[in-house]
Design an enzyme around this catalytic site. Structure first.
Site, PDB file in Angstrom:
ATOM      1  N   SER A 327      29.917 -64.392  79.028  1.00 35.85           N
ATOM      2  CA  SER A 327      29.834 -63.115  78.310  1.00 35.85           C
ATOM      3  C   SER A 327      31.030 -62.932  77.386  1.00 35.85           C
ATOM      4  CB  SER A 327      29.799 -61.959  79.306  1.00 35.85           C
ATOM      5  OG  SER A 327      28.625 -62.012  80.063  1.00 35.85           O
ATOM      6  N   GLY A 399      19.836 -65.201  75.553  1.00 35.89           N
ATOM      7  CA  GLY A 399      19.439 -63.801  75.385  1.00 35.89           C
ATOM      8  C   GLY A 399      20.603 -62.946  74.912  1.00 35.89           C
ATOM      9  N   ASP A 620      23.347 -61.697  87.709  1.00 31.26           N
ATOM     10  CA  ASP A 620      23.125 -63.121  87.439  1.00 31.26           C
ATOM     11  C   ASP A 620      23.280 -63.994  88.689  1.00 31.26           C
ATOM     12  OD1 ASP A 620      22.617 -62.680  84.772  1.00 31.26           O
ATOM     13  OD2 ASP A 620      24.700 -62.961  84.170  1.00 31.26           O
ATOM     14  N   LYS A 647      14.637 -62.524  83.225  1.00 29.72           N
ATOM     15  CA  LYS A 647      15.801 -63.355  82.879  1.00 29.72           C
ATOM     16  C   LYS A 647      15.287 -64.684  82.307  1.00 29.72           C
ATOM     17  CE  LYS A 647      19.053 -60.523  83.985  1.00 29.72           C
ATOM     18  NZ  LYS A 647      19.879 -59.957  82.912  1.00 29.72           N
TER      19      LYS A 647
HETATM   20  C1  S3P Z   1      25.074 -60.264  79.859  1.00 30.63           C
HETATM   21  C2  S3P Z   1      24.398 -59.249  80.453  1.00 30.63           C
HETATM   22  C3  S3P Z   1      23.392 -59.419  81.505  1.00 30.63           C
HETATM   23  C4  S3P Z   1      23.433 -60.855  82.065  1.00 30.63           C
HETATM   24  C5  S3P Z   1      23.580 -61.909  81.019  1.00 30.63           C
HETATM   25  C6  S3P Z   1      24.846 -61.683  80.213  1.00 30.63           C
HETATM   26  C7  S3P Z   1      26.055 -59.946  78.808  1.00 30.63           C
HETATM   27  O1  S3P Z   1      22.112 -59.213  80.959  1.00 30.63           O
HETATM   28  O2  S3P Z   1      22.276 -61.099  82.810  1.00 30.63           O
HETATM   29  O3  S3P Z   1      23.645 -63.193  81.592  1.00 30.63           O
HETATM   30  O4  S3P Z   1      26.849 -60.832  78.440  1.00 30.63           O
HETATM   31  O5  S3P Z   1      26.049 -58.811  78.318  1.00 30.63           O
HETATM   32  P1  S3P Z   1      21.469 -57.717  80.939  1.00 30.63           P
HETATM   33  O6  S3P Z   1      22.422 -56.898  80.192  1.00 30.63           O
HETATM   34  O7  S3P Z   1      20.178 -57.841  80.206  1.00 30.63           O
HETATM   35  O8  S3P Z   1      21.317 -57.363  82.367  1.00 30.63           O
END
Ligand code: S3P
Length: 740
Positions: A327, A399, A620, A647
């Protein structure tokens, strides 16, 4: 004439390197009948016969037309028209014709001049293989092996003729591709013709210099490598350039303009432009060669079918550092790119997902050096300095890249399209598109609100207040990033705490973020100032080892420099509630993020009802927490976790299916799962290209009765490129299938 491939008679016209190698490859493959050859140079024909490249020499074109069923024109482009003209009166309907010339438009024109059209039994083709050597003596039966051959059939081309030509090429070991004639000529002008022209020109320039002997004496590897192709056949290349004039002139103009820019940059001491061109070119070159080898950005992701056999391991012991936080790595590139000045990042995660973000910003003109062992240097372009990319931004499996970029790009002056791989293309994007539209963004999503996302440029965004229906850091971050470009204040309220790296990092770049409980807000129109970022280890990657050591008797493992931001520590909290022995020490703050070392020892676990407030804090980590649950006495219940279904895979169902394959029953619910303690058997599980599923089952192997086969593991490289090696270092026993 039968025209059958099992015993066709092949006539190769033109016995140079290309025709000779084709004949030799067919003989080597042993799949065809007699091979005839003809060339206007009598000595080449005799040599071909002597070297047994062909079975029989023909003394004229009418002669070879009478003897062979498939006629292969392997002459220079300019010779095609006279050869066709001489052959024409001797051709039967059953003949099949094909050619190997480098320019297809000119061959099609020659056919039209001779026959009034491109005959339906004439399959135009071009093998993308060659050598600077020429002549039949250099013929090489392996020249086409694993090389591409491009055929350019039209709707009128006879199916049988096309099939036969495809079969012949496959017999040489080549990979057959189809494209249109104009497309072929444009692609080749850029990828083959221009490089040859530059090589000829450079050698000629240097050879003409007064001190040429000196230059050649000292010209070492670079010159030799770069100009190898200047030793190619001059007649052939003369023909090619004059036959593909329009396409070649276009790329020469583009190249000259870019060369002019480099000249100007050197003249003016403009290092920024030079670094931009060089770093982009280096990345593109590496990226292309990996793509050609069937690899993605990361060299570990080289096979979509990567299967691992997880043998039983032993106690998990050691002192390790897992790779950087995913992140934070994404966000460091995004904010560093928009900042004024040069941002230095250490500990950057060199995994596929973060590299996709890095590549996207390079595609938008940002100069980024590295990554080199976790170090990245970003030459920020300021809030309004991004440039329109040349094509869609491809974000792979990520994503986070797509959702955060959607916000950041909604406020730009240019339009962009965001695309991704198969898994990302199935993930919901309306969760960000909808609130962004409320801010004035113009966004189209694909079928059922999925990628691709098309974001129109030039929209003036306005700040809004948004009550998020789901607890998602990606949605929150997306809106805050859009808020940087909006008029007035953009505020979001989250239903439960989610990771706050965007808020923290914005502050680190000097941007004011108002955080008050569940509300975060920014005012648009500010600026970011470059900073230094030290990315800690990813707690989501550490999680696999926290569970591994907790469930394997005798384990004692230390994980260094792990990010322990309280919005991410759900996995530690949940494991401790289950009875895990986890010690967090050496706590400190690094660049606004809490970091610590973690020691974990084996401890018997007990089942729990997972507190709902911990779900977003461990979102996660559930795949591997399920493995912990199966090893915990009694029952573990997860609810309120429907997000897991969208996910990288449906993580509830995919984990339940995998566990079932290992003899573990579970009770799947729409928003969670119930797991009971059970022994894990041997079996084969599918990870559906989801990195965290693959790694979770690797952890299961530590306590399984026998081997677990884990399929589709290539995507582990999205977040943890060296997982397999590091795991094996501390007690796992994981081997790629096929390796003993
Ligand atoms: C993340 C937020 C999470 C997480 C992803 C990374 C981020 O997703 O599952 O691996 O870096 O902001 P969500 O915000 O959709 O829960």
């Amino acid at each position: 004439m039968s025209g059958k491939l099992d015993v066709p008679r092949i006539g190769v016209i033109g016995l140079g390197l290309i025709g000779g190698s084709f004949a030799k490859a067919l003989k080597q493959a042993g799949t065809v009948g007699r091979i005839y050859g003809f060339d206007t140079r009598a000595q080449e024909v005799r040599l071909a016969e002597k070297l047994q490249v062909i079975d029989e020499a023909c003394d004229s074109l009418p002669d070879i037309a009478a003897k062979a069923e498939i006629l292969v024109l392997a002459t220079p482009v300019k010779a095609i028209e006279p050869v066709l003209r001489e052959l024409a009166p001797h051709l039967e309907k059953s003949h099949i014709l094909t050619d190997m010339a480098s320019v297809k438009g000119a061959v099609a024109e020659a056919a039209v001049k001779v026959f009034g059209e491109v005959p339906a039994n004439f399959v135009l083709g071009h093998p993308i293989a060659g050598s600077e050597k020429s002549g039949v003596a250099a013929a090489n039966g392996d020249l086409y092996k694993d090389h591409k051959v491009i055929l350019t059939p039209t709707a009128d081309t006879e199916m049988n003729a096309l099939d036969q030509v495809v079969k012949l090429w496959r017999a040489t070991g080549a990979q057959v591709l189809m494209m249109s004639v104009p497309h072929h000529d444009e692609v080749l002008a850029a990828t083959s013709h221009l490089p040859h022209l530059i090589a000829f020109s450079l050698v000629d320039t240097l050879a003409g210099a007064d001190d040429n002997k000196e230059i050649f004496r000292y010209a070492a590897g670079g010159f030799r490598d770069f100009t190898r192709i200047a030793a190619s056949d001059p007649i052939m290349w003369h023909d090619i350039f004059l036959s593909n004039r329009a396409a070649v002139l276009k790329v020469i103009d583009e190249f000259s303009a870019d060369l002019g820019k480099l000249r100007k940059a050197i003249d003016q001491g403009d290092g920024e432009t030079l670094m931009g061109v060089f770093t982009r070119a280096k990345a593109a070159r590496e990226h292309f060669s990996k793509m050609l080898e069937g690899k993605a950005y990361d060299s570990n992701m080289n096979s979509q079918n990567l299967t691992y056999i997880a043998h039983q391991g032993s106690a998990v012991k050691g002192d390790i550092r897992v790779p950087g936080d995913k992140s934070m790595s994404h966000r460091s590139i995004m904010l560093g790119s928009l900042a004024e000045g040069v941002t230095e990042v250490e500990g950057f995660l060199e995994g596929e997902d973060a590299l996709a973000t890095l590549q996207a910003f390079r595609d938008m003109g940002v100069v980024i050096e590295g990554p080199d062992r976790g170090r990245v240097v970003i030459h920020g372009v300021g809030m309004h300095g991004l440039k329109a990319p040349h094509g869609p931004l491809y974000l792979g499996n990520s994503g986070t890249s797509m959702r955060l970029l959607a916000g950041l790009l909604s406020g730009q002056s240019f339009s962009v399209e965001l695309t991704g791989d198969e898994s990302l293309s199935k993930r919901p994007m309306e969760r960000v598109a909808k609130p962004l539209r409320e801010m004035g963004a113009v966004i189209e999503t694909g079928d059922q609100g999925r990628p691709p996302m098309i974001i129109k440029g030039g929209s003036q965004l306005r700040g809004v207040h948004y009550d998020m229906p789901i607890a998602s850091a990606q949605v929150k971050s997306c809106l805050l990033l859009a808020g940087l470009y909006a008029e007035g204040e953009t505020s979001v309220v989250e239903p439960a705490p989610t990771r706050d790296h965007t808020e923290r990092m914005l502050k680190g770049f000097g941007y004011d973020v108002a955080v008050d409980g569940s509300r975060a807000a920014v005012n648009g129109g500010g600026k970011l100032s470059a900073t230094k970022i030290d990315v800690p280890s990813d707690i989501s990657s550490a999680a696999f080892f926290l569970v591994a050591a907790s469930i394997t008797p005798g384990s004692d493992l230390t994980l260094r420099h792990v990010g322990i931001n309280p919005t991410r520590t759900g996995v530690i909290n949940i494991l401790r509630l289950m009875g895990a022995d986890i010690e967090v020490f050496n706590e400190k703050e690094v660049g606004g993020e809490p970091v610590a070392d973690i020691r974990v020892k084996y401890a018997p676990l007990k089942g729990i009802e997972i507190p709902q407030d911990q779900v977003p804090l461990a979102i996660d980590e559930f795949p591997v927490l399920f493995i912990a649950a199966v090893n915990a006495e009694g029952e573990t219940v997860l609810s309120g976790a429907e997000e897991l279904r969208v996910k990288e895979s449906d993580r509830i169902q995919v984990m339940a299916d995998g566990l079932k394959a290992l003899g573990v029953d579970s009770e799947v619910r729409p928003d969670g799962i119930v797991l009971r303690q059970s022994s894990i058997g041997s079996g084969s599980v599918e990870s559906h290209g989801d990195h965290r599923i693959a790694m979770a089952f690797a952890v299961a192997s530590l306590v399984s009765k026998s081997d677990i086969t884990i399929k589709d593991c290539a995507n582990v490289a999205t977040s943890f490129p060296n997982f397999w090696e590091l795991a094996n270092e501390v007690g796992f026993n994981l081997r790629p299938a096929g390796e003993v």
